[in-house]
Design an enzyme around this catalytic site. Structure first.
Site, mmCIF file in Angstrom:
data_model
loop_
_atom_site.group_PDB
_atom_site.id
_atom_site.type_symbol
_atom_site.label_atom_id
_atom_site.label_comp_id
_atom_site.label_asym_id
_atom_site.label_seq_id
_atom_site.Cartn_x
_atom_site.Cartn_y
_atom_site.Cartn_z
ATOM 1 N N ASN A 1 -10.390 -0.226 0.255
ATOM 2 C CA ASN A 1 -8.934 -0.159 0.292
ATOM 3 C C ASN A 1 -8.400 -0.684 -1.041
ATOM 4 O O ASN A 1 -8.534 -1.864 -1.348
ATOM 5 C CB ASN A 1 -8.422 -1.009 1.463
ATOM 6 C CG ASN A 1 -6.908 -1.026 1.574
ATOM 7 O OD1 ASN A 1 -6.198 -0.641 0.650
ATOM 8 N ND2 ASN A 1 -6.416 -1.501 2.704
ATOM 9 N N HIS B 1 -3.036 6.955 2.628
ATOM 10 C CA HIS B 1 -3.494 5.680 2.092
ATOM 11 C C HIS B 1 -4.878 5.386 2.653
ATOM 12 O O HIS B 1 -5.112 5.470 3.859
ATOM 13 C CB HIS B 1 -2.515 4.578 2.474
ATOM 14 C CG HIS B 1 -3.069 3.199 2.310
ATOM 15 N ND1 HIS B 1 -3.735 2.799 1.159
ATOM 16 C CD2 HIS B 1 -3.094 2.133 3.161
ATOM 17 C CE1 HIS B 1 -4.127 1.537 1.309
ATOM 18 N NE2 HIS B 1 -3.752 1.112 2.506
ATOM 19 N N CYS C 1 0.813 -1.223 0.000
ATOM 20 C CA CYS C 1 0.000 0.000 0.000
ATOM 21 C C CYS C 1 0.843 1.268 0.000
ATOM 22 O O CYS C 1 0.333 2.347 -0.274
ATOM 23 C CB CYS C 1 -0.952 0.000 1.191
ATOM 24 S SG CYS C 1 -2.013 -1.465 1.275
#
Length: 309
Positions: A264, A234, A110
């Site tokens: 996500n 993020h 990520c």
């Protein structure tokens, strides 16, 4: 003369299929209230391939920058979900775009897009003129669709920016990145399997490491949280973002968040949120923009940009 860089184009792409919380509630032991309270996510997009999504986002970024394929001399694709083991997915993306330049994948989970920005910036300092930096993921492919602890979280998408040389100036003000391999076991995916995650431990480490990285990059840029016009974290979990913001003193109205609509999306989350913020007119010339990501590894990376050129 020194060679800095500036963001001159941006774009994002999402697959058409929408999976709402109601869709998950219909087949899993969960509820919309439970998902929203713990994650902030209401729906996520699913479908396509990493290469297809990356190509679509890249085309929009190039168009925004007014560039042709022949203008690009570097393409970096941050992803944890390449379309095949080899060659790199970036190679196919470059081919379909008509880009004849260096192209490679980068996997820092990520944190990947921020890692890729730092890498492209370093290559511009030593000769590259214009780089396409992409984050793209198809996490639905590595998610157990019957595991309510992970299927509620992950989605698919891509975001991209063009980073161009800026002689004698630099709009990339500072960066920080690192990893702690001892935490690899708390979030991982074996080849041919699906994501496994220790959610509480990921939350605890994510807040701490992100704060430390942000404090480091602010110090290097000689800025304070009050100097940040837009924070682009993020998009893992709204509670993590709110915890970080509270400790930094950055209000949510100065934060770019898309995860309620996308879930996500790992390396795609930061460039998608950045592109959407730019598209919505939330950024002005000279604004200080903070990008910060954390991910499996555990990796982390933060970058401060000065918007415009």
């Amino acid at each position: 003369m020194s060679r800095g860089a500036a963001v001159t184009g941006w774009g994002y792409a999402l697959p058409p299929n929408v999976v709402t919380n109601a869709d998950l509630v219909a087949r899993l032991d969960t509820s919309d209230e439970w998902i929203v309270e713990r994650t902030g996510i209401r729906e996520r997009r699913v479908g396509g391939t990493t290469g297809e999504l990356a190509e679509a986002a890249a085309r929009r970024a190039m168009a925004q920058a007014g560039l042709e394929a022949s203008d690009i001399d570097l393409l970096i694709l941050a992803t944890t979900t390449p379309d095949q083991a080899m060659p790199a997915t970036a190679v196919g993306v470059a081919h379909r775009l008509g880009v004849q330049a260096a192209a490679f994948d980068l996997n820092a989970a990520c944190s990947g897009f921020a890692y890729a920005m730092v890498t492209a910036h370093a290559m511009i300092a030593t000769g590259v003129e214009r780089a396409l930096v992409i984050g793209a993921e198809v996490l639905s492919r590595i998610t157990d669709q019957d595991d309510r602890s992970t299927v509620i979280l992950f989605g698919d998408g891509a975001g991209a920016v063009v980073l161009e040389v800026l002689p004698g100036d630099d709009r990339v003000l500072a960066w920080d990145q690192g990893c702690d391999g001892s935490a690899g076991h708390i979030l991982f995916c074996e080849h041919g399997s699906t994501v496994e995650m220790q959610g509480r431990e990921v939350y605890r480490r994510a807040v701490r490491t992100t704060l430390e990285s942000i404090q480091a990059v602010l110090e290097r840029a000689k800025l304070s949280p009050d100097d940040i016009a837009l924070f682009v974290p993020h998009g893992a979990n709204l509670r993590i973002i709110e915890g970080i913001n509270q400790r930094l003193g950055i209000p949510m109205d100065r934060t770019a968040v898309l995860l309620d609509k996308t879930g996500n999306t790992s390396a795609a989350s930061i460039p998608m949120a950045l592109a959407k913020a730019a598209e919505d007119g939330r950024l002005a010339e000279g604004d200080n923009v903070l990008l910060s990501g954390f991910g499996a590894g555990m990796t982390w990376s933060s970058v401060i940009l000065r918007w415009g050129r």
